[in-house]
Design an enzyme around this catalytic site. Structure first.
Site, mmCIF file in Angstrom:
data_model
loop_
_atom_site.group_PDB
_atom_site.id
_atom_site.type_symbol
_atom_site.label_atom_id
_atom_site.label_comp_id
_atom_site.label_asym_id
_atom_site.label_seq_id
_atom_site.Cartn_x
_atom_site.Cartn_y
_atom_site.Cartn_z
ATOM 1 N N GLU A 246 10.395 31.695 -124.042
ATOM 2 C CA GLU A 246 11.819 31.564 -123.716
ATOM 3 C C GLU A 246 12.466 32.831 -124.233
ATOM 4 O O GLU A 246 12.423 33.107 -125.429
ATOM 5 C CB GLU A 246 12.383 30.307 -124.381
ATOM 6 C CG GLU A 246 13.595 29.779 -123.659
ATOM 7 C CD GLU A 246 14.819 30.593 -123.973
ATOM 8 O OE1 GLU A 246 15.176 31.451 -123.129
ATOM 9 O OE2 GLU A 246 15.385 30.420 -125.044
ATOM 10 N N CYS A 280 20.986 32.152 -126.567
ATOM 11 C CA CYS A 280 20.363 32.645 -125.328
ATOM 12 C C CYS A 280 21.054 32.064 -124.104
ATOM 13 O O CYS A 280 20.962 32.609 -123.016
ATOM 14 C CB CYS A 280 18.878 32.349 -125.323
ATOM 15 S SG CYS A 280 18.497 30.666 -125.789
ATOM 16 N N GLU A 458 10.512 23.326 -121.931
ATOM 17 C CA GLU A 458 10.540 22.735 -123.260
ATOM 18 C C GLU A 458 11.411 21.486 -123.225
ATOM 19 O O GLU A 458 12.240 21.317 -122.348
ATOM 20 C CB GLU A 458 11.137 23.724 -124.262
ATOM 21 C CG GLU A 458 10.333 25.006 -124.356
ATOM 22 C CD GLU A 458 10.613 25.766 -125.632
ATOM 23 O OE1 GLU A 458 10.182 25.300 -126.698
ATOM 24 O OE2 GLU A 458 11.248 26.822 -125.563
HETATM 25 P P1 NDP Z 1 12.048 39.140 -131.665
HETATM 26 O O1 NDP Z 1 11.662 38.790 -130.287
HETATM 27 O O2 NDP Z 1 11.608 40.425 -132.208
HETATM 28 O O3 NDP Z 1 11.517 38.014 -132.668
HETATM 29 C C1 NDP Z 1 11.317 36.649 -132.336
HETATM 30 C C2 NDP Z 1 10.134 36.128 -133.139
HETATM 31 O O4 NDP Z 1 8.938 36.824 -132.763
HETATM 32 C C3 NDP Z 1 10.296 36.379 -134.637
HETATM 33 O O5 NDP Z 1 9.723 35.314 -135.357
HETATM 34 C C4 NDP Z 1 9.504 37.656 -134.837
HETATM 35 O O6 NDP Z 1 9.084 37.876 -136.150
HETATM 36 C C5 NDP Z 1 8.346 37.414 -133.905
HETATM 37 N N1 NDP Z 1 7.618 38.638 -133.531
HETATM 38 C C6 NDP Z 1 8.086 39.907 -133.490
HETATM 39 N N2 NDP Z 1 7.108 40.759 -133.089
HETATM 40 C C7 NDP Z 1 6.005 40.016 -132.878
HETATM 41 C C8 NDP Z 1 4.672 40.305 -132.457
HETATM 42 N N3 NDP Z 1 4.296 41.529 -132.157
HETATM 43 N N4 NDP Z 1 3.792 39.288 -132.353
HETATM 44 C C9 NDP Z 1 4.160 38.020 -132.634
HETATM 45 N N5 NDP Z 1 5.404 37.675 -133.043
HETATM 46 C C10 NDP Z 1 6.315 38.657 -133.161
HETATM 47 O O7 NDP Z 1 13.581 38.989 -131.794
HETATM 48 P P2 NDP Z 1 14.500 39.419 -133.027
HETATM 49 O O8 NDP Z 1 14.651 38.213 -133.868
HETATM 50 O O9 NDP Z 1 14.029 40.661 -133.703
HETATM 51 O O10 NDP Z 1 15.823 39.784 -132.266
HETATM 52 C C11 NDP Z 1 15.873 40.948 -131.445
HETATM 53 C C12 NDP Z 1 16.689 40.683 -130.220
HETATM 54 O O11 NDP Z 1 16.101 39.630 -129.471
HETATM 55 C C13 NDP Z 1 18.087 40.185 -130.492
HETATM 56 O O12 NDP Z 1 18.948 41.206 -130.734
HETATM 57 C C14 NDP Z 1 18.398 39.430 -129.252
HETATM 58 O O13 NDP Z 1 18.863 40.313 -128.269
HETATM 59 C C15 NDP Z 1 17.088 38.870 -128.820
HETATM 60 N N6 NDP Z 1 16.904 37.464 -129.208
HETATM 61 C C16 NDP Z 1 16.899 36.543 -128.236
HETATM 62 C C17 NDP Z 1 16.750 35.218 -128.560
HETATM 63 C C18 NDP Z 1 16.745 34.192 -127.527
HETATM 64 O O14 NDP Z 1 16.756 33.000 -127.820
HETATM 65 N N7 NDP Z 1 16.723 34.573 -126.308
HETATM 66 C C19 NDP Z 1 16.635 34.750 -129.930
HETATM 67 C C20 NDP Z 1 16.630 35.823 -130.890
HETATM 68 C C21 NDP Z 1 16.756 37.110 -130.506
HETATM 69 P P3 NDP Z 1 10.010 38.579 -137.262
HETATM 70 O O15 NDP Z 1 11.376 38.723 -136.746
HETATM 71 O O16 NDP Z 1 9.922 37.650 -138.381
HETATM 72 O O17 NDP Z 1 9.365 39.880 -137.549
#
Ligand code: NDP
Length: 477
Positions: A246, A280, A458
């Site tokens: 998602e 989102c 989901e």
């Molecule tokens: P990310 O996609 O980077 O992170 C989401 C989850 O994935 C976190 O738990 C993160 O870990 C994990 N993750 C990051 N890199 C990897 C990898 N290579 N392999 C496996 N898991 C990984 O989003 P962010 O939280 O950094 O936010 C960045 C941008 O994403 C925001 O500015 C927003 O634009 C967007 N976003 C969108 C969401 C949505 O629901 N659509 C929700 C949140 C963010 P960790 O952060 O702990 O390193």
């Protein structure tokens, strides 16, 4: 210090991180252990062993476990809501609301654990029985973002456990507090066999990546950014693991000339700015018909001026701070970009100083924008909404669908004809009429189309598609 939960024990990590309150950067919510690759592998191994046992547990046993977890979450809603708001920055009412949702999700799947029906089909061969049943996938890796630190983990973990899977849960590094509290409840109230549920806090690049690439993890459920989602999707597909992603949206809210103006403004304010716009399903594009455009913008400005942006735990706060400095920088960058591209910032977009040092930004409204501008194409993920003026309903529909995303869409109208047509022709996975694009029921399927989502839906009964594997058996008696 808050530890990781691996193979039924609370264990220290290889390092720690501090959880900082975005409403008050001097307030440290807690210190949390960070797992490394070795510990993540230990959690996966433990889950792999324990899952065999959990798959054999009776449906009633699993149902009771989820029910106890849900009961405790609901009983502690105020305390957990406060923790959530303190670490993530949404208002206390929103924080408590999210905790209640998480509790309800566990209660819902406590019921679903008892309802995993199969099918019996007539065979084309004489004397043969055809049975279709559902079995657990095995070990499920759950990777969650920071914006719903308890609800998203709940709506992934509850169905995973309900249908007999073991879980390795990696929450967002930025907000481990609610995830830790949820895990402590699952670990204790759930009374699960050791290894069925594991918590590994730590960075995505290490912990997340280990989960995604492990052959023992049969399914990965992810919510977060498009970029991370795509790379996780590729890794899972390479090794044939099931994946559900998602990844956000660029959700349109259409306001037609015949809309109830006051209602449309309430729907837009809620969808665009509540939870600091960090949803989102947030309404980031307001697609407004010419005849109501000026009145709508004027009414929005008035309502926005009355929104109180302050500490998430202060009573009367409508909009809390942005979650982090990085996210604040991203919001400001897009506001500047929108103006550079020809948009007009008519309200908000200013850094605010409050009693405590935090990431305070007044909700921003940018008018005179075009669908082709980057602010209308890329996810900003903050309290920033743009207005696109359109001539008529057809242009509104076309503009609403003119996006690489397709999570949620909305329309404000009093016309049954337009509402019905919009529900049919919107290219989003969820369509709202006269209600905000954000805010959904916990028992209904959640998910989008195009770049927003990948894999099975989901929540609700639809969750079983992802967390179970279908088996077809033929018997000649
Ligand atoms: P990310 O996609 O980077 O992170 C989401 C989850 O994935 C976190 O738990 C993160 O870990 C994990 N993750 C990051 N890199 C990897 C990898 N290579 N392999 C496996 N898991 C990984 O989003 P962010 O939280 O950094 O936010 C960045 C941008 O994403 C925001 O500015 C927003 O634009 C967007 N976003 C969108 C969401 C949505 O629901 N659509 C929700 C949140 C963010 P960790 O952060 O702990 O390193």
């Amino acid at each position: 210090m808050h530890k990781n939960f691996i193979a039924g024990s609370w264990v220290e990590g290889s390092s720690t991180r501090l959880n900082i309150n975005p409403s008050d950067n001097n307030d440290i919510v807690g210190e949390y252990a960070l797992a490394d690759q070795v510990q993540t592998t230990q959690a996966i191994d433990a889950a792999h062993e324990a899952q065999k046992l959990w798959a054999k547990a009776t449906a009633e046993h699993r149902s009771d476990a989820l029910d106890r977890i849900g009961t405790e979450i609901l009983a502690r809603r105020d305390e957990l809501g406060m923790l959530l708001s303190r670490e993530e920055g949404k208002t206390l009412a929103e924080g408590i609301g999210e905790v209640v949702r998480a509790g309800r999700v566990f209660k819902f799947f406590a019921g679903e654990a008892l309802r995993l029906a199969g099918e019996k089909l007539p065979s084309i061969r004489e004397g043969v029985d055809v049975e279709v049943t559902r079995e657990p996938e095995g070990v499920v890796g759950i990777i969650t973002p920071w914006n719903f630190p308890i609800a998203i983990p709940a709506w992934k973990i509850a169905p995973a456990l309900a249908y007999g899977n073991a879980v390795v849960f990696k929450p967002a590094d930025l907000v481990p507090g609610s995830a830790w509290a949820l895990s402590e409840i699952i670990a204790r109230a759930g009374q699960l066999p050791h290894g069925v549920f594991n918590l590994v806090m730590g960075p995505g690049s290490k912990v997340g990546q280990t989960l995604v690439s492990s052959r023992k993890v049969r399914a990965v459920s992810f919510t977060g950014s498009v970029q991370t989602g795509r790379s996780i999707g590729m890794s899972c597909m390479e090794r044939g693991a099931k994946v559900q992603m998602e990844m956000g949206g660029k959700n349109p809210l259409v306001i037609l000339n015949d809309a109830d103006l006051e209602q449309a403004v309430s729907v837009a304010i809620n969808g665009s700015f509540y939870s600091t716009g960090q949803r989102c399903t947030g309404s980031s594009r307001l697609v407004v018909e010419d005849g109501i455009h000026d009145a709508f913008v004027a009414a929005m400005k008035l309502r926005m001026a009355s929104l109180k942006v302050d500490h998430a735990l202060k009573s009367g706060t409508d909009v809390g701070p942005v979650v982090s400095q990085d996210q604040l920088d991203q919001d400001l960058h897009y506001i500047q970009l929108g103006c550079k591209e020809g948009g007009r910032l008519v309200a908000g977009g200013e850094l605010l100083v409050r009693d405590t040092p935090g990431f305070y930004l007044s909700p921003a409204l940018i008018t005179e924008t075009q669908s082709s501008m980057r602010i209308n194409r890329e996810e900003i993920f903050g309290p920033v909404a743009s207005v696109i003026r359109v001539k008529n309903y057809e242009e509104a529909l076309e503009t609403a669908n003119d996006t690489d995303f397709g999570l949620s869409s909305g329309i404000c109208t009093t016309s049954l004809k337009h509402a019905t047509d919009f529900k049919r022709r919107s290219s989003a996975g969820m369509v709202m009429v006269n209600v905000p694009t954000a805010g959904v029921d916990y028992h209904a399927p959640f998910g989008g189309r195009k770049g927003s989502s990948y894999g099975a839906r989901e929540q609700g009964v639809y969750a079983r598609e992802f967390y179970t594997s279908v088996k077809t058996a033929y018997t000649l008696a």
